[in-house]
Write an enzyme that holds these catalytic residues in place. Structure first.
Site, PDB file in Angstrom:
ATOM      1  N   CYS A 174      82.799 119.401  23.610  1.00 28.92           N
ATOM      2  CA  CYS A 174      81.379 119.573  23.275  1.00 28.92           C
ATOM      3  C   CYS A 174      80.531 119.930  24.484  1.00 28.92           C
ATOM      4  O   CYS A 174      79.411 120.420  24.333  1.00 28.92           O
ATOM      5  CB  CYS A 174      80.841 118.298  22.635  1.00 28.92           C
ATOM      6  SG  CYS A 174      81.554 117.949  21.037  1.00 28.92           S
ATOM      7  N   GLU A 205      83.814 123.400  18.908  1.00 36.19           N
ATOM      8  CA  GLU A 205      84.050 122.829  17.580  1.00 36.19           C
ATOM      9  C   GLU A 205      82.978 123.369  16.647  1.00 36.19           C
ATOM     10  O   GLU A 205      82.134 122.639  16.172  1.00 36.19           O
ATOM     11  CB  GLU A 205      83.949 121.304  17.699  1.00 36.19           C
ATOM     12  CG  GLU A 205      84.965 120.547  16.939  1.00 36.19           C
ATOM     13  CD  GLU A 205      84.995 119.077  17.323  1.00 36.19           C
ATOM     14  OE1 GLU A 205      83.926 118.433  17.389  1.00 36.19           O
ATOM     15  OE2 GLU A 205      86.106 118.563  17.545  1.00 36.19           O
TER      16      GLU A 205
HETATM   17  O1  AHR Z   1      87.322 114.838  22.963  1.00 35.40           O
HETATM   18  C1  AHR Z   1      86.022 114.381  22.794  1.00 35.40           C
HETATM   19  C2  AHR Z   1      85.209 115.286  21.877  1.00 35.40           C
HETATM   20  O2  AHR Z   1      85.760 115.329  20.598  1.00 35.40           O
HETATM   21  C3  AHR Z   1      85.171 116.724  22.269  1.00 35.40           C
HETATM   22  O3  AHR Z   1      84.193 116.979  23.201  1.00 35.40           O
HETATM   23  C4  AHR Z   1      84.848 117.426  21.002  1.00 35.40           C
HETATM   24  O4  AHR Z   1      85.335 118.737  20.957  1.00 35.40           O
HETATM   25  C5  AHR Z   1      85.423 116.534  19.947  1.00 35.40           C
HETATM   26  O5  AHR Z   1      84.504 116.260  18.952  1.00 35.40           O
END
Ligand code: AHR
Length: 656
Positions: free
Chosen positions: A252, A384
């Site tokens: 994220c 994501e």
């Molecule tokens: O791995 C932690 C978080 O989980 C990542 O930043 C995200 O891509 C997912 O929601």
């Protein structure tokens, strides 16, 4: 009467005991021996070198305070609160203030002015990343920029201190002449004691006024001994995984909560002192784990990531913002007509990684010490993301990137979940768009991993490949390092046999997140936990390492009691080695020993590597070796090997 009546019950009890003892022992059900068949004569697809990789994100203080081992937080006073991490080191004897006039550079606009009232030393103290760690005898490179303003100060002193204020190491610098302007002072300091939560103090020995900036205390002992390099013990743990790829910088963090806070790789290059800090999106994401001092210094930037990937022999896999902020937060979208800026970032990134040293971005790479290309082969478009907004943006990126760089393989997102409407929509669209790889994420309970070990058996054999880009089994009722139980790791192992058996469809996979500071985490479980001095591979780490270091070259079909890859609580995968031998991996998720007969492994000396533990077992910093592999050799005669799989175990058998 009396004596007789007492004797009768005693006699009866003795008789009863004799009857019980004479009875045949109760039969405990013996598990039926399972028949495992490896078809060594029918090797299938090549197992990609990238099947097992690592996912890095700056979450849980993985970068600053972790892999990037600078000890001074907010070293340039550039955080929104310029004194975050700093306070008075002495109660009396002077004053300090933040100033901006005649700053050291346009990117580094603030500095600290220290004034002493007289001869006594006065200064400030930094609390590091949840304290400052130092081993006894550890040497640090110390540097700071200083400018004399007035008076006749004798020296600047940098001290390592215990939380109680005792000095355990120091270095002194003469204050430069006023005519010298900003001058970088550098020296060394050695700690005389082990300290987990120490402080760094910067003191001016008066009388006078001096400006200071870019205060750095950095271990000399780094990965590969690189000056201002990465934390050695952590990189060693990564290297031991023999990762096929390194995904960075997330997660994220790529997206930002708003587009303004997105990750901009270009801002992470050049002199680390010139890299402008940015708030870390995990700063206050979880109200129950606040980390208001969580910022990104970008000391670990894109050049360092590429270099790390190269060091590890891993394919670099950068993920780039696609014009969308995190859809769990603002979901802010860059208008389609403004997407060119984002697409150009991706094109420039390819040039930074692969362009000749005389191309504009290749020259930046060369100037940082790497004239040769980094041989980038993959780029992820967004992290994501989901919905038509994503598909629209992915399509634009793909068109522009493929036109210029058909050799770069594009990773697209399947959203945050492993199934459902969003997921199906994305897969349908991404198949139509002929994405190269689709990134699936699943954070699920262990039972899900057990139930979905055959997930990829049914995937189409053509079209985009799968990147199992973020996954971890999440047990309930635990948090922090205690959450990385053997129950979770065992379920992951069972699932991984399915990834391996389907390595013609699944090209890459990575557990997530990678690193967690025990005093500063936001998310658990993580693959590796660390504090300011040491680190530990979790039970899941041991599973990843076992699979990655016994990967094999080509898929071999494997059956358990006639079923492909799974029967009841038993899971298996098999692979051909370079020497054309066979490796078999068996996962016994039952709580009892499971005898197996394995056919097809050939004969000779075999290595048997076992991970086995009670389900609640964890590896911690205090007890790092609770779950570690145990190795022995056995002789296989004929073509069938009989072996007992311990309860709750992962067993690898391969020719020695
Ligand atoms: O791995 C932690 C978080 O989980 C990542 O930043 C995200 O891509 C997912 O929601």
């Amino acid at each position: 009467m009396q004596p007789r009546s007492r004797f009768v019950p005693l006699l009866l009890a003795t008789l009863l005991l004799l009857v019980v003892a004479a009875r045949p022992p109760a039969r405990t059900a013996q598990p039926v021996r399972a028949q495992v068949t490896v078809d060594a004569g029918a090797p299938g697809a090549t197992i990609p070198r990238t099947l097992f990789g690592i996912f890095f994100e700056d979450i849980n203080f993985a970068a600053d305070g972790g892999l990037y081992p600078e000890r001074v937080k907010n070293r340039s006073f550039e955080l929104p609160d310029p004194l975050m991490g700093w306070k008075k080191a002495e109660a009396r004897g002077g004053s300090f203030e933040i100033r901006t006039d005649r700053a050291i550079s346009a990117n580094n606009t603030r500095y600290l002015r220290l004034t002493t009232d007289g001869e006594t030393a006065f200064g400030v103290m930094n609390d590091g990343y949840r304290g400052v760690g130092a081993r006894e005898g550890e040497t640090f490179h110390v540097s700071l920029a200083a400018r004399r303003v007035s008076g006749t100060p004798r020296a600047l002193r940098v001290e390592l201190r215990t939380p109680g204020g005792r000095s355990i190491g120091e270095t002194r610098f003469d204050v430069p002449d006023a005519s010298a302007g900003w001058t970088t002072l550098s020296g060394r300091l050695t700690s005389s004691a082990r300290e987990m939560h120490g402080r760094v103090a910067v003191l001016l020995e008066g009388p006078g006024t001096v400006d200071i900036d870019v205060v750095s205390v950095f271990p000399v002992d780094t990965w590969r001994g690189r000056p201002h390099g990465l934390r050695r013990d952590l990189v060693e743990l990564l290297a031991a995984l023999q990762p096929g790829f390194l995904r960075f910088p997330g997660g994220c963090i790529v997206e930002g909560r708003y587009l303004d806070g997105r990750y901009r790789w270009k801002e992470t290059l050049g002199d680390p002192a010139e890299r402008r800090p940015l708030v870390n999106r995990w700063n206050d994401e979880f109200m129950h784990r606040p980390a208001p001092d969580y910022y990104q210094s970008f000391g670990l930037g894109f050049f360092e990531y590429f270099q790390l990937a190269e060091d590890l022999g891993a394919e670099p896999l950068p993920i780039i913002n696609c014009g969308m902020a995190c859809q769990f937060n603002s979901g802010e979208l860059a208008p389609i007509e403004e997407l060119d800026e984002y697409i150009q970032d991706a094109l420039d990134l390819i040039e930074f990684a692969n362009g000749p040293a005389d191309s504009p971005w290749g020259a930046r790479r060369a100037a940082m010490g790497h004239p040769a290309p980094f041989r980038l082969k993959f780029i992820g478009i967004g992290n994501e993301q989901w919905g038509p907004e994503y598909i629209e943006r992915f399509e634009r990126f793909a068109r522009a990137l493929k036109a210029k760089h058909p050799e770069i393989r594009l990773v697209a997102s399947a959203g945050p979940g492993p199934d459902g409407e969003r997921f199906d929509y994305l897969w349908t669209k991404l198949r139509e768009l002929q994405a190269d790889l689709v990134d699936e994420h699943y954070y699920q309970p262990p039972s899900w991993f057990l139930a979905h070990a055959s997930r990829y058996d049914a995937y189409p054999r053509t079209g985009p490949k799968v990147f199992a880009g973020e996954y971890a089994a999440h047990v309930r009722g635990r948090s922090g390092p205690e959450r990385s139980t053997w129950e979770a790791a065992l379920a992951e192992a069972a699932f991984i046999t399915g990834l391996e058996r389907n390595a013609d469809v699944v090209e890459l996979s990575s557990y997530a997140p990678l690193l967690g500071h025990v005093d500063a985490w936001q998310w658990s479980p993580n693959l590796i936990w660390f504090d300011n001095l040491s680190s530990v591979g979790t039970t899941s780490y041991q599973v990843q390492k076992l699979f990655a270091t016994n990967r094999g070259e080509r898929i071999l079909p494997v059956r358990i009691n006639g079923s492909p890859g799974r029967d009841g609580a038993l899971y298996a995968s098999a692979a051909q080695t370079e020497e054309r031998g066979a490796i078999v991996k068996l996962v016994n998720t039952a709580g009892a020993v499971q005898p197996v007969s394995i056919a097809g492994l050939g004969s000779g000396t075999m290595r048997v590597i076992t991970l086995a533990a009670p389900l609640e077992a964890v590896n911690t910093l205090q007890n790092p070796n609770t779950v570690v592999p145990v190795e022995r050799t056995i002789e296989a005669r004929g073509d069938t090997l009989d072996i007992d799989l311990p309860a709750h175990s992962v067993v690898v058998i391969r020719p020695s």
